[in-house]
Design an enzyme around this catalytic site. Sequence first.
Site, PDB file in Angstrom:
ATOM      1  N   LYS A   9      25.497  91.627  55.215  1.00 35.78           N
ATOM      2  CA  LYS A   9      27.110  92.161  55.344  1.00 35.78           C
ATOM      3  C   LYS A   9      28.002  90.938  55.504  1.00 35.78           C
ATOM      4  CE  LYS A   9      25.515  96.212  55.144  1.00 35.78           C
ATOM      5  NZ  LYS A   9      24.404  96.354  55.822  1.00 35.78           N
ATOM      6  N   TYR A  19      16.185 108.057  57.930  1.00 32.14           N
ATOM      7  CA  TYR A  19      17.395 106.813  58.247  1.00 32.14           C
ATOM      8  C   TYR A  19      17.046 106.675  59.838  1.00 32.14           C
ATOM      9  CZ  TYR A  19      20.944 103.893  59.260  1.00 32.14           C
ATOM     10  OH  TYR A  19      21.575 102.598  59.593  1.00 32.14           O
ATOM     11  N   TYR A  76      15.818  98.681  57.851  1.00 32.98           N
ATOM     12  CA  TYR A  76      16.075  98.313  56.570  1.00 32.98           C
ATOM     13  C   TYR A  76      15.130  97.417  56.117  1.00 32.98           C
ATOM     14  CZ  TYR A  76      20.911  99.953  57.552  1.00 32.98           C
ATOM     15  OH  TYR A  76      22.184 100.875  57.863  1.00 32.98           O
TER      16      TYR A  76
HETATM   17  C1  LIG Z   1      23.320  97.575  55.499  1.00 30.52           C
HETATM   18  C2  LIG Z   1      22.117  96.978  55.316  1.00 30.52           C
HETATM   19  C3  LIG Z   1      21.168  97.094  54.266  1.00 30.52           C
HETATM   20  C4  LIG Z   1      21.648  97.968  53.268  1.00 30.52           C
HETATM   21  O1  LIG Z   1      22.644  97.394  52.386  1.00 30.52           O
HETATM   22  P1  LIG Z   1      23.483  98.387  51.327  1.00 30.52           P
HETATM   23  O2  LIG Z   1      24.311  97.029  50.926  1.00 30.52           O
HETATM   24  O3  LIG Z   1      24.230  99.040  52.381  1.00 30.52           O
HETATM   25  O4  LIG Z   1      22.624  99.042  50.454  1.00 30.52           O
HETATM   26  C5  LIG Z   1      20.030  96.550  54.210  1.00 30.52           C
HETATM   27  N1  LIG Z   1      19.657  95.871  55.273  1.00 30.52           N
HETATM   28  C6  LIG Z   1      20.279  95.536  56.275  1.00 30.52           C
HETATM   29  C7  LIG Z   1      19.747  94.774  57.378  1.00 30.52           C
HETATM   30  C8  LIG Z   1      21.542  96.100  56.505  1.00 30.52           C
HETATM   31  O5  LIG Z   1      22.187  95.872  57.687  1.00 30.52           O
END
Ligand SMILES: *Cc1c(COP(=O)(O)O)cnc(C)c1O
Length: 317
Positions: free
Chosen positions: A29, A247, A273
């Site tokens: 991010k 999720y 993630y």
């Molecule tokens: C938000 C996030 C993702 C997903 O990324 P997107 O760009 O929203 O697809 C993957 N890994 C982590 C750790 C995240 O915080």
Amino acid sequence: MPNVSADLGGPHVWVKRDDCTGLGMGGNKARQLEFYFGDALAQGADTVLITGAVQSNYVRATAAAAAKLGMGCEIQLEERVAGMDETYRRSGNVLLDQLFGARLHSYPDGDDEGGADAELEVIAERLRGEGRSPYVIHLSEGHRPLGALGYVEAAGEILEQAAVLDVGFDAIVVPSGSGATHAGLLVGLRAAGSKVPVHGVCVRREAKRQAGRILRTVRALERELDAGELVSEADVVVHDDWLAPGYGHPSESTLEAIRVAARREGLLLDPVYSGKAFAGLLGLVRRGALGSHESILFVHTGGTPALFGYATLLADI
Ligand SMILES: *Cc1c(COP(=O)(O)O)cnc(C)c1O
């Protein structure tokens, strides 16, 4: 990742350490927010608003960026993951949101992107009434894909570093959530002339819906960049075999991936993630979808603070 590569019996597995992007415990991010905060500053905003899951890395990174730039930050935390405990609500990213000085709000629904964004607009309107200049980072589709631009740039960085290391990657594996990372990488790679396949591992929704979302973001990016069609529909590769039970809920394969990375490489993954994406990498190699002679790049998108929010669930890992 020499130990994991040896365990898998052949492929050369590399990791792009975007968990080390440096802003408030890092992650993907930071790259995405660079473009949102640039736009917010250009518009003269003094407060940034964002919505996400309770253990969202996005809102935590936004709180960190706002703190650094001397801006206010209003965070809306959605009830997206059922059945979680007090540690999930207090530790990990939530603790950091508070430490960075953000103001927290809650939203009862975790599957209503339009509704969550509309509620942010209500908060923004209230702030305007108080004489502030709010800037909303939207979750729903239909807005400029500014975050994905961070990964168009990241693709160039990956290709540069691959050239320095003299490695030609045969495949890239990345988590696919909102799709900003996945779509940005695809557009950035193809724009630079690279044909390397990008495997998106679904962490939010099943493959068919995710593929549609990635393609729409890709097209929006191509328009934003004033480029022609850089990415074909067949270029959008998503796998949802590692998404269940949904999720924010790690499965046994997620926990195995977290264990393997930690115990074989001293590398921390997260249960929402990067753990699922790495489970995808391990699974694709084991089923032969990624070849044993290939060089595979795992894009580590961060998320490690969530480990502490999930402490109860991970107690016996
Ligand atoms: C938000 C996030 C993702 C997903 O990324 P997107 O760009 O929203 O697809 C993957 N890994 C982590 C750790 C995240 O915080």
